[in-house]
Design a protein around this motif. Structure first.
Motif, PDB file in Angstrom:
ATOM      1  N   ILE A 227       0.872  -1.063   0.127  1.00  0.00           N
ATOM      2  CA  ILE A 227       0.025   0.076  -0.186  1.00  0.00           C
ATOM      3  C   ILE A 227       0.774   1.107  -0.057  1.00  0.00           C
ATOM      4  O   ILE A 227       0.647   2.335  -0.672  1.00  0.00           O
ATOM      5  N   ASP A 228       1.828   1.322   0.870  1.00  0.00           N
ATOM      6  CA  ASP A 228       2.813   2.416   0.725  1.00  0.00           C
ATOM      7  C   ASP A 228       3.468   2.817  -0.555  1.00  0.00           C
ATOM      8  O   ASP A 228       3.544   3.898  -0.809  1.00  0.00           O
ATOM      9  N   GLU A 229       4.086   1.716  -1.049  1.00  0.00           N
ATOM     10  CA  GLU A 229       4.723   1.873  -2.333  1.00  0.00           C
ATOM     11  C   GLU A 229       3.499   2.376  -3.472  1.00  0.00           C
ATOM     12  O   GLU A 229       3.888   3.145  -4.182  1.00  0.00           O
ATOM     13  N   THR A 230       2.442   1.644  -3.630  1.00  0.00           N
ATOM     14  CA  THR A 230       1.575   2.025  -4.512  1.00  0.00           C
ATOM     15  C   THR A 230       0.990   3.658  -4.518  1.00  0.00           C
ATOM     16  O   THR A 230       0.997   4.226  -5.232  1.00  0.00           O
ATOM     17  N   LEU A 231       0.896   3.895  -2.977  1.00  0.00           N
ATOM     18  CA  LEU A 231       0.484   5.272  -2.881  1.00  0.00           C
ATOM     19  C   LEU A 231       1.724   6.296  -3.364  1.00  0.00           C
ATOM     20  O   LEU A 231       1.540   7.265  -4.063  1.00  0.00           O
ATOM     21  N   ARG A 232       2.981   5.918  -3.010  1.00  0.00           N
ATOM     22  CA  ARG A 232       4.198   6.694  -3.187  1.00  0.00           C
ATOM     23  C   ARG A 232       4.479   6.654  -4.757  1.00  0.00           C
ATOM     24  O   ARG A 232       4.662   7.952  -5.225  1.00  0.00           O
ATOM     25  N   LYS A 233       3.989   5.649  -5.572  1.00  0.00           N
ATOM     26  CA  LYS A 233       4.284   5.656  -6.999  1.00  0.00           C
ATOM     27  C   LYS A 233       3.051   6.604  -7.642  1.00  0.00           C
ATOM     28  O   LYS A 233       3.576   7.305  -8.576  1.00  0.00           O
ATOM     29  N   ALA A 234       1.913   6.438  -7.286  1.00  0.00           N
ATOM     30  CA  ALA A 234       0.776   7.097  -7.699  1.00  0.00           C
ATOM     31  C   ALA A 234       1.240   8.799  -7.503  1.00  0.00           C
ATOM     32  O   ALA A 234       0.830   9.492  -8.413  1.00  0.00           O
ATOM     33  N   LEU A 235       1.573   9.060  -6.527  1.00  0.00           N
ATOM     34  CA  LEU A 235       1.860  10.612  -6.228  1.00  0.00           C
ATOM     35  C   LEU A 235       3.084  11.138  -6.994  1.00  0.00           C
ATOM     36  O   LEU A 235       3.135  12.169  -7.471  1.00  0.00           O
ATOM     37  N   ALA A 236       4.030  10.302  -7.127  1.00  0.00           N
ATOM     38  CA  ALA A 236       5.370  10.510  -7.887  1.00  0.00           C
ATOM     39  C   ALA A 236       5.144  10.347  -9.320  1.00  0.00           C
ATOM     40  O   ALA A 236       5.689  11.353  -9.971  1.00  0.00           O
ATOM     41  N   ILE A 237       4.461   9.541 -10.043  1.00  0.00           N
ATOM     42  CA  ILE A 237       4.472   9.195 -11.518  1.00  0.00           C
ATOM     43  C   ILE A 237       3.060   9.310 -11.901  1.00  0.00           C
ATOM     44  O   ILE A 237       2.681   9.517 -13.304  1.00  0.00           O
ATOM     45  N   GLY A 238       2.194   9.433 -11.032  1.00  0.00           N
ATOM     46  CA  GLY A 238       0.668   9.322 -11.462  1.00  0.00           C
ATOM     47  C   GLY A 238       0.150   7.986 -11.247  1.00  0.00           C
ATOM     48  O   GLY A 238       0.736   6.939 -11.875  1.00  0.00           O
ATOM     49  N   PRO A 239      -1.150   7.770 -11.075  1.00  0.00           N
ATOM     50  CA  PRO A 239      -1.892   6.432 -10.860  1.00  0.00           C
ATOM     51  C   PRO A 239      -1.834   5.808 -12.219  1.00  0.00           C
ATOM     52  O   PRO A 239      -1.535   4.471 -12.317  1.00  0.00           O
ATOM     53  N   ALA A 240      -2.319   6.377 -13.376  1.00  0.00           N
ATOM     54  CA  ALA A 240      -2.314   5.798 -14.564  1.00  0.00           C
ATOM     55  C   ALA A 240      -0.711   5.161 -14.820  1.00  0.00           C
ATOM     56  O   ALA A 240      -0.760   4.026 -15.364  1.00  0.00           O
ATOM     57  N   LYS A 241       0.186   5.813 -14.881  1.00  0.00           N
ATOM     58  CA  LYS A 241       1.535   5.508 -15.111  1.00  0.00           C
ATOM     59  C   LYS A 241       1.955   4.168 -14.274  1.00  0.00           C
ATOM     60  O   LYS A 241       2.822   3.301 -14.484  1.00  0.00           O
ATOM     61  N   GLY A 242       1.362   4.231 -12.822  1.00  0.00           N
ATOM     62  CA  GLY A 242       1.667   3.233 -12.027  1.00  0.00           C
ATOM     63  C   GLY A 242       1.078   1.939 -12.140  1.00  0.00           C
ATOM     64  O   GLY A 242       1.218   1.025 -11.386  1.00  0.00           O
ATOM     65  N   GLN A 243      -0.053   1.835 -12.933  1.00  0.00           N
ATOM     66  CA  GLN A 243      -0.838   0.727 -12.906  1.00  0.00           C
ATOM     67  C   GLN A 243      -0.023  -0.507 -13.207  1.00  0.00           C
ATOM     68  O   GLN A 243       0.792  -0.544 -14.239  1.00  0.00           O
ATOM     69  N   THR A 244      -0.342  -1.471 -12.445  1.00  0.00           N
ATOM     70  CA  THR A 244       0.043  -3.049 -12.624  1.00  0.00           C
ATOM     71  C   THR A 244      -0.837  -3.937 -12.422  1.00  0.00           C
ATOM     72  O   THR A 244      -2.038  -3.711 -12.307  1.00  0.00           O
ATOM     73  N   GLY A 245      -0.368  -5.208 -12.585  1.00  0.00           N
ATOM     74  CA  GLY A 245      -1.549  -6.358 -12.209  1.00  0.00           C
ATOM     75  C   GLY A 245      -1.892  -7.120 -13.572  1.00  0.00           C
ATOM     76  O   GLY A 245      -1.573  -6.887 -14.561  1.00  0.00           O
TER      77      GLY A 245
END
Length: 253
Positions: free
Chosen positions: A196-214
């Motif tokens: 959860i911490d890394e998902t939030l950090r990445k969303a704020l750093a590069i944007g949630p769309a660019k950070g999508q995985t799965g």
């Protein structure tokens, strides 16, 4: 303070701590809830809107959106200079017009839970007044608590509120489902903290769309099928809906 729920339980003490600001009365349909907020502040608790003190400077309605019109109808005659506010993200300021000459919105975009500590100074407040002078009064009050104060009209504020529902309420519900799935295996939700911490950090750093995985993004159907076999029918329905949304979002036809 008209209302004694989650929002009021955070804002009333914060306001009362300000120099020159005193919370003098707290209304709730439940006297116990009103007293829970009012007593530590030295304020009066009441269950009668009609008998609210008519000489306060500011009245803040902090109840469910659907209850705001009912509260407005029940208000006593306020003093001509009184400021009437509500804290709703999706209700127009105009709902207050029949009860006060000076009215507006003071919307704190944050998640509130009664009994949970919160730094009010880091909350963004979105405000609107029925005229320029009134909005300045709201801004003056708001910036005493938090430097994050912005004008937002009804449409803009409603859009912010809808976005907040996706970013907070829906995400939190998905965490609750995640916790249920883990509990079936005797595992604690704490194990999700680094993710959860890394998902939030990445969303704020590069944007949630660019950070999508799965697996949905990868169109990894075998993995998704194995997941589906472990889920309850309701969980499976939500899993399929969200997976389909991810695939449509990143692979528009």
């Amino acid at each position: 303070m008209i209302g004694a729920g989650n929002v009021a339980s955070a804002l009333a003490p914060a306001l009362n701590s300000l120099e020159g600001v005193d919370v003098v009365e707290v209304f709730s349909r439940s006297l116990a809830k009103a007293e829970e907020i009012a007593s530590p502040l030295g304020a009066h608790a009441t269950t009668s809107i009609a008998s609210l003190a008519p000489d306060a400077d500011i009245y803040i309605i902090s109840v469910s959106d659907k209850a705001i019109p009912e509260v407005v109808e029940a208000l006593p005659q306020l003093s001509p200079n009184a400021l009437l506010l509500h804290t709703s993200g999706a209700t127009p300021a105009s709902v207050l017009a029949k009860a006060a000459k000076h009215y507006g919105v003071w919307y704190p975009m944050q998640t509130f839970t009664r009994g949970t500590s919160l730094n009010v100074g880091q909350i963004p407040f979105f405000i609107e007044g029925n005229d320029e002078a009134t909005e300045l009064r709201i801004q003056t009050l708001s910036t005493k608590l938090s430097p994050l104060c912005y004008h937002a009209g009804t449409e803009e504020r409603t859009r912010l509120h809808a976005a907040a529902v996706f970013a907070c309420n829906f995400v939190n519900h998905l965490w609750a489902i995640s916790e249920d799935i883990l509990r079936q295996q005797g595992m604690s939700f704490d194990i999700m903290t680094p993710l959860i911490d890394e998902t939030l950090r990445k969303a704020l750093a590069i944007g949630p769309a660019k950070g999508q995985t799965g697996p949905a993004l990868r169109h990894d159907q075998p993995t998704m099928d194995r997941h589906r076999q472990l889920l309850t029918p309701e969980q499976r329905q939500l899993y399929d809906l969200l997976s389909d949304s991810i695939q449509r979002y990143y692979n528009p036809q």
